[in-house]
Scaffold this motif. Structure first.
Motif, mmCIF file in Angstrom:
data_model
loop_
_atom_site.group_PDB
_atom_site.id
_atom_site.type_symbol
_atom_site.label_atom_id
_atom_site.label_comp_id
_atom_site.label_asym_id
_atom_site.label_seq_id
_atom_site.Cartn_x
_atom_site.Cartn_y
_atom_site.Cartn_z
ATOM 1 N N ASP A 79 0.808 -1.209 0.000
ATOM 2 C CA ASP A 79 0.000 0.000 0.000
ATOM 3 C C ASP A 79 0.845 1.265 0.000
ATOM 4 O OD1 ASP A 79 -2.129 -1.663 0.032
ATOM 5 O OD2 ASP A 79 -2.810 -1.183 2.042
ATOM 6 N N TRP A 80 1.981 1.227 0.695
ATOM 7 C CA TRP A 80 2.779 2.448 0.793
ATOM 8 C C TRP A 80 4.156 2.312 0.172
ATOM 9 C CZ3 TRP A 80 0.137 1.647 5.737
ATOM 10 C CH2 TRP A 80 -0.901 2.563 5.936
ATOM 11 N N GLY A 81 4.665 1.118 0.127
ATOM 12 C CA GLY A 81 6.038 0.937 -0.314
ATOM 13 C C GLY A 81 6.196 0.896 -1.817
ATOM 14 N N GLU A 82 7.391 1.131 -2.222
ATOM 15 C CA GLU A 82 7.752 1.029 -3.631
ATOM 16 C C GLU A 82 9.185 0.513 -3.659
ATOM 17 O OE1 GLU A 82 8.005 3.841 -7.594
ATOM 18 O OE2 GLU A 82 7.776 4.772 -5.652
ATOM 19 N N GLY A 86 16.041 -2.460 -5.440
ATOM 20 C CA GLY A 86 16.019 -3.571 -4.505
ATOM 21 C C GLY A 86 15.685 -3.189 -3.075
ATOM 22 N N GLN A 87 15.396 -1.925 -2.812
ATOM 23 C CA GLN A 87 15.066 -1.458 -1.469
ATOM 24 C C GLN A 87 13.594 -1.040 -1.421
ATOM 25 O OE1 GLN A 87 17.209 -1.110 1.274
ATOM 26 N NE2 GLN A 87 18.725 -2.197 0.060
ATOM 27 N N SER A 88 12.901 -1.401 -0.330
ATOM 28 C CA SER A 88 11.534 -0.921 -0.138
ATOM 29 C C SER A 88 11.591 0.504 0.372
ATOM 30 C CB SER A 88 10.788 -1.803 0.864
ATOM 31 O OG SER A 88 10.555 -3.062 0.303
ATOM 32 N N VAL A 89 10.910 1.399 -0.312
ATOM 33 C CA VAL A 89 10.936 2.822 0.019
ATOM 34 C C VAL A 89 9.511 3.265 0.313
ATOM 35 C CG1 VAL A 89 11.447 5.119 -0.874
ATOM 36 C CG2 VAL A 89 12.918 3.198 -1.480
ATOM 37 N N ILE A 90 9.345 4.038 1.389
ATOM 38 C CA ILE A 90 8.046 4.615 1.713
ATOM 39 C C ILE A 90 8.139 6.112 1.433
ATOM 40 C CG2 ILE A 90 6.378 5.082 3.549
ATOM 41 C CD1 ILE A 90 7.313 2.446 4.835
ATOM 42 N N ASP A 94 3.441 9.674 2.900
ATOM 43 C CA ASP A 94 2.740 8.585 3.569
ATOM 44 C C ASP A 94 3.265 8.308 4.975
ATOM 45 O OD1 ASP A 94 1.181 8.094 1.279
ATOM 46 O OD2 ASP A 94 2.755 6.853 0.418
ATOM 47 N N LEU A 95 4.306 9.010 5.405
ATOM 48 C CA LEU A 95 4.976 8.671 6.661
ATOM 49 C C LEU A 95 4.075 8.774 7.889
ATOM 50 C CD1 LEU A 95 8.581 10.074 6.257
ATOM 51 C CD2 LEU A 95 7.856 7.686 6.318
ATOM 52 N N ASP A 96 3.241 9.793 8.001
ATOM 53 C CA ASP A 96 2.386 9.916 9.178
ATOM 54 C C ASP A 96 1.450 8.719 9.321
ATOM 55 O OD1 ASP A 96 3.496 12.314 10.000
ATOM 56 O OD2 ASP A 96 1.978 13.540 9.011
ATOM 57 N N GLU A 97 0.847 8.285 8.209
ATOM 58 C CA GLU A 97 -0.037 7.123 8.248
ATOM 59 C C GLU A 97 0.735 5.857 8.603
ATOM 60 O OE1 GLU A 97 -3.643 6.276 5.463
ATOM 61 O OE2 GLU A 97 -2.364 7.763 4.505
ATOM 62 N N VAL A 98 1.921 5.705 8.033
ATOM 63 C CA VAL A 98 2.744 4.522 8.300
ATOM 64 C C VAL A 98 3.155 4.478 9.764
ATOM 65 C CG1 VAL A 98 4.961 3.425 7.792
ATOM 66 C CG2 VAL A 98 3.562 4.321 5.927
ATOM 67 N N ILE A 99 3.592 5.605 10.303
ATOM 68 C CA ILE A 99 4.009 5.658 11.712
ATOM 69 C C ILE A 99 2.831 5.323 12.622
ATOM 70 C CG2 ILE A 99 4.760 7.242 13.543
ATOM 71 C CD1 ILE A 99 6.531 8.570 11.314
ATOM 72 N N SER A 100 1.667 5.846 12.318
ATOM 73 C CA SER A 100 0.479 5.550 13.116
ATOM 74 C C SER A 100 0.170 4.054 13.092
ATOM 75 C CB SER A 100 -0.707 6.348 12.575
ATOM 76 O OG SER A 100 -1.884 5.996 13.232
ATOM 77 N N LEU A 101 0.258 3.450 11.920
ATOM 78 C CA LEU A 101 -0.011 2.022 11.793
ATOM 79 C C LEU A 101 1.012 1.190 12.560
ATOM 80 C CD1 LEU A 101 -1.799 -0.123 10.437
ATOM 81 C CD2 LEU A 101 -0.171 -0.133 8.557
ATOM 82 N N ILE A 102 2.266 1.560 12.484
ATOM 83 C CA ILE A 102 3.315 0.824 13.208
ATOM 84 C C ILE A 102 3.111 0.963 14.714
ATOM 85 C CG2 ILE A 102 5.789 0.757 13.716
ATOM 86 C CD1 ILE A 102 6.224 1.487 10.728
ATOM 87 N N LYS A 103 2.799 2.176 15.187
ATOM 88 C CA LYS A 103 2.539 2.369 16.614
ATOM 89 C C LYS A 103 1.388 1.484 17.074
ATOM 90 C CE LYS A 103 4.188 7.096 17.226
ATOM 91 N NZ LYS A 103 3.780 8.506 17.445
#
Length: 111
Positions: A79-82, A86-90, A94-103
């Motif tokens: 959903d957020w990565g690309e 060879g590296q997954s990049v966010i 999208d960082l605020d949503e990702v941080i909220s989900l990880i928390k």
């Protein structure tokens, strides 16, 4: 998907980056409550999903429900990565949503 914001309502800005059908434009979109979908394989491929269609056919992600490790990985990568070199990049937007989900993931799995 993410919801259309006040900033998106600037008429030229959204239409330059998001595909909006003539039918949706005729029905008053873009408007608050509409959603913007993004192709997980091409983050530049975005389209508008009218609020009414979204509410009839989808449900918002509920961050209060526990998320498994595999589900979190799938969300982050698809959903957020690309993948770049060879590296997954966010992407920064999208960082605020990702941080909220990880928390939430860390909190729900701490119990």
């Amino acid at each position: 998907m993410r919801e259309v914001t006040e900033e998106d309502l600037h008429p030229i800005r959204l239409q330059e980056t998001v595909s909006i059908s003539k039918e949706d434009l005729n029905d008053g979109s873009p408007k608050i409550g509409d959603m913007i979908a993004r192709n997980p394989n091409n983050h530049n491929d975005k389209w508008l999903v009218a609020k009414e269609y979204f509410e009839s056919n989808f449900e918002p992600f509920d961050p209060t429900k526990a998320v498994s490790h595999d589900q979190l990985k799938n969300i982050l990568v698809h959903d957020w990565g690309e993948e770049i070199n060879g590296q997954s990049v966010i992407h920064e937007e999208d960082l605020d949503e990702v941080i909220s989900l990880i928390k939430h993931f860390l909190t729900s799995n701490a119990n």
